[in-house]
Design an enzyme around this catalytic site. Structure first.
Site, short mmCIF file in Angstrom:
data_model
loop_
_atom_site.label_atom_id
_atom_site.label_comp_id
_atom_site.label_asym_id
_atom_site.label_seq_id
_atom_site.Cartn_x
_atom_site.Cartn_y
_atom_site.Cartn_z
CD GLU A 1 7.21 68.73 34.18
OE1 GLU A 1 7.91 67.79 34.58
OE2 GLU A 1 7.60 69.91 34.17
CE1 TYR B 1 8.75 66.88 38.83
CE2 TYR B 1 7.90 65.66 36.94
CZ TYR B 1 8.67 66.69 37.47
OH TYR B 1 9.32 67.54 36.63
CG ASP C 1 12.77 66.37 39.89
OD1 ASP C 1 13.30 66.88 40.92
OD2 ASP C 1 12.97 66.81 38.75
#
Length: 345
Positions: free
Chosen positions: A33, A116, A134
């Site tokens: 991520e 996020y 996102d």
């Protein structure tokens, strides 16, 4: 229409086989991520594999030097991600016993982990029902519900986060989050989405209102700064050169670069030579040569760099000189690394 059901069914049939989707290990999910922030999957994939091979566990990453981490990150950009990654690995390994926090709120306390990333780790690894938001999620929700809020505004995240949480599958939040992000990445794409095959088309308000290309709304307020960088590639009698570590703040902090002359516009040979005559090497200069006749354009987040390289041949020896091999082994901005590999290999 059951939005979550349609999205997850589409995902089951269309998802990409990505390595970080085959695990619930928070280290691998976190690593992926962070790399995928502002970066396409295809670009991030080789870096992910390289990091997993070099640092199989969070403790391995914590025990590495910052220079090792930056070198392996070289070319991926946004180097603050790598520095934060390293510092957070050290906190997890040395202060938290090698265990990641298991909740969204606790994950938010770690450096480099924002809303996020915290939501992704919490939902994918620990099944906490918290939505990821996102760019892909903004686009899917803005189009399906015809939300005209400027996604660059301060209020946008809270609005879209609440909407995504309302739609979420409470029993399987990780699946829902993966599905909506993948839907935005593959189906509800920014340009030329194929709405005829979209399973959400019958209820999509943007499609009904012919606003697919107007949504999501994003009003950019940031101007792109233009800078001219002139790098001095010193070469002494031993064919050694000089790189300096960039210590000031900025995205290239702690990376190595050639001595730099920054100018307001494109520099000519006279301007560069006048600058060199003020350096400690002024008595050693034998020749000055413009290596790149055209400036190299290098785009950063909000900057456009115009880069030139100048070869400065010196008599005698450089202080703190290094071989080309050593220079190539150091973490440098990719524009410098590319120059070195082209010129020296």
């Amino acid at each position: 229409m059951d939005f979550a059901l349609q999205i997850t069914q589409w995902y089951a049939a269309n998802k990409r086989d990505l390595p970080w989707r085959n695990t619930r290990n928070p280290y691998f999910v976190w690593l992926s991520e962070i790399m995928l922030q502002q970066t396409r999957v295809a670009q991030a994939m080789p870096y992910y594999h390289a990091f997993v091979e070099a640092f199989p566990t969070v403790t391995d990453l914590a025990n590495a030097s910052e220079e090792q981490v930056l070198k392996l990150w070289q070319g991926l950009g946004y180097y603050s991600r790598a520095r934060n990654l390293h510092q957070t690995a050290q906190k997890i390994a040395f202060e938290l016993g090698g265990q990641f926090p298991e909740t969204y709120q606790e994950l938010l306390k770690l450096k480099g982990i924002g809303s996020y990333t915290a939501a992704a780790i919490a939902s994918f690894c620990f099944n906490e029902p918290v939505a990821v938001v996102d760019g892909n999620v903004y686009r899917v929700l803005a189009r399906f519900f015809a939300v005209e809020t400027d996604i660059a505004s301060s209020s946008a995240y809270k609005e879209f986060f609440a909407l995504a949480n309302e739609l979420m599958l409470r029993e399987n939040p990780g699946l829902f989050n993966q599905a909506i992000m993948e839907f935005g990445a593959l189906q509800c794409v920014p340009q030329s989405p194929d709405c005829h095959v979209c399973p959400l088309a019958s209820a999509c308000l943007a499609l009904a209102g012919k606003k697919v290309y107007q949504l999501p709304v994003k009003i950019s307020k940031t101007k792109v700064q233009q800078k001219h960088f002139n790098y001095m590639v010193f070469e002494d009698e031993d064919h050694k050169t000089l790189l300096q570590k960039r210590s000031e703040s900025g995205i290239w902090k702690q990376l190595y670069e050639f001595p730099l002359l920054e100018t307001a516009s494109a520099a000519d040979e006279k301007l560069v030579f006048d600058w060199l005559k003020q350096s400690v090497y002024k008595e050693q200069i034998v020749a000055l040569q413009e290596v790149t006749s055209e400036e190299i354009s290098h785009r950063l987040t909000h900057r456009l760099l115009h880069v030139k390289f100048w070869k400065v041949k010196l008599s005698g020896h450089l202080v703190n000189a290094m071989s080309r091999q050593v220079a190539l082994s150091l973490p440098t901005p990719i524009v410098i690394f590319n120059f070195m590999t082209r010129q020296w290999n």
